[in-house]
Design an enzyme around this catalytic site. Sequence first.
Site, PDB file in Angstrom:
ATOM      1  CD  GLU A 294      -3.394  -0.409   0.092  1.00 23.55           C
ATOM      2  OE1 GLU A 294      -2.516  -0.085  -0.713  1.00 23.55           O
ATOM      3  OE2 GLU A 294      -3.343  -1.456   0.780  1.00 23.55           O
TER       4      GLU A 294
ATOM      5  CD  GLU B 103       0.515  -0.266   3.748  1.00 22.17           C
ATOM      6  OE1 GLU B 103      -0.531  -0.776   3.333  1.00 22.17           O
ATOM      7  OE2 GLU B 103       0.591   0.937   4.111  1.00 22.17           O
TER       8      GLU B 103
END
Length: 252
Positions: A107, A127
């Site tokens: 990210e 995740e």
Amino acid sequence: MSDALVEARDGILIITINRPDAKNAMNKEASELIAAALDRLDAEDDLRVGIVTGAGGTFCSGMDLKGFLRGETPFVAGRGFGGITQKSPAKPLIAAVDGYALAGGLEVAIACDMIVANENAKFGIPEVKRGLAAAAGGLMRLPKKIAPHIAMELALTGDFMDAKRAYELGLVNRVTSGPALDAAIELAQAIAGNGPLAVKKSKQVIAESGEWSEAEMWQKQTETLGNLFATNDAREGAAAFAEKRKPNWTGT
């Protein structure tokens, strides 16, 4: 030792996540230092391009889960995760990726304007394997960078992809066999040699135009570029071309 190192080098601001023993997992201190460095990048006229990289052969393995369990969150108000994911600097920013750019690390990378990667680099948002979600921009930004169905696969499986695949998908600009930072500096130098106002405004149009409708896009571009074509740098660029010399940019 500081959790993030900042070095200005010939108009390039190099920001290094410096937690190699933790695979550069992002913590609060590193996030705050990165945010401050990005403020500096925009504030200092002699700085033209920023680079974000990681120490010790890894870019960033994501959020520091040990810190998370202690109640620490590596977010900066107004800037987001890692001090970068919610607000990009006005000037260009390059991610130089060696090793892993995973979860929050990916990210951070895709919050940058360009990515240069070593051929052995790995990318992913795993995740879901920890019962979490890529909520620092991965789920929203990745489908705008690559085909949405590929982004969906990465988000739902948590699988990694290598630098070659990332390049083929258009996520990575350049793949190198050497250190990613060296290749990123080469790219940054090519950008830094151009008119700073033109570079800044060009980035802004590209970054914002995806939200413009067809009816408004030309007007919005005119408003964003402003008086760019009447600046001293615009005249200097034309004069330098005619006189076959290197431009002397003033940023005015």
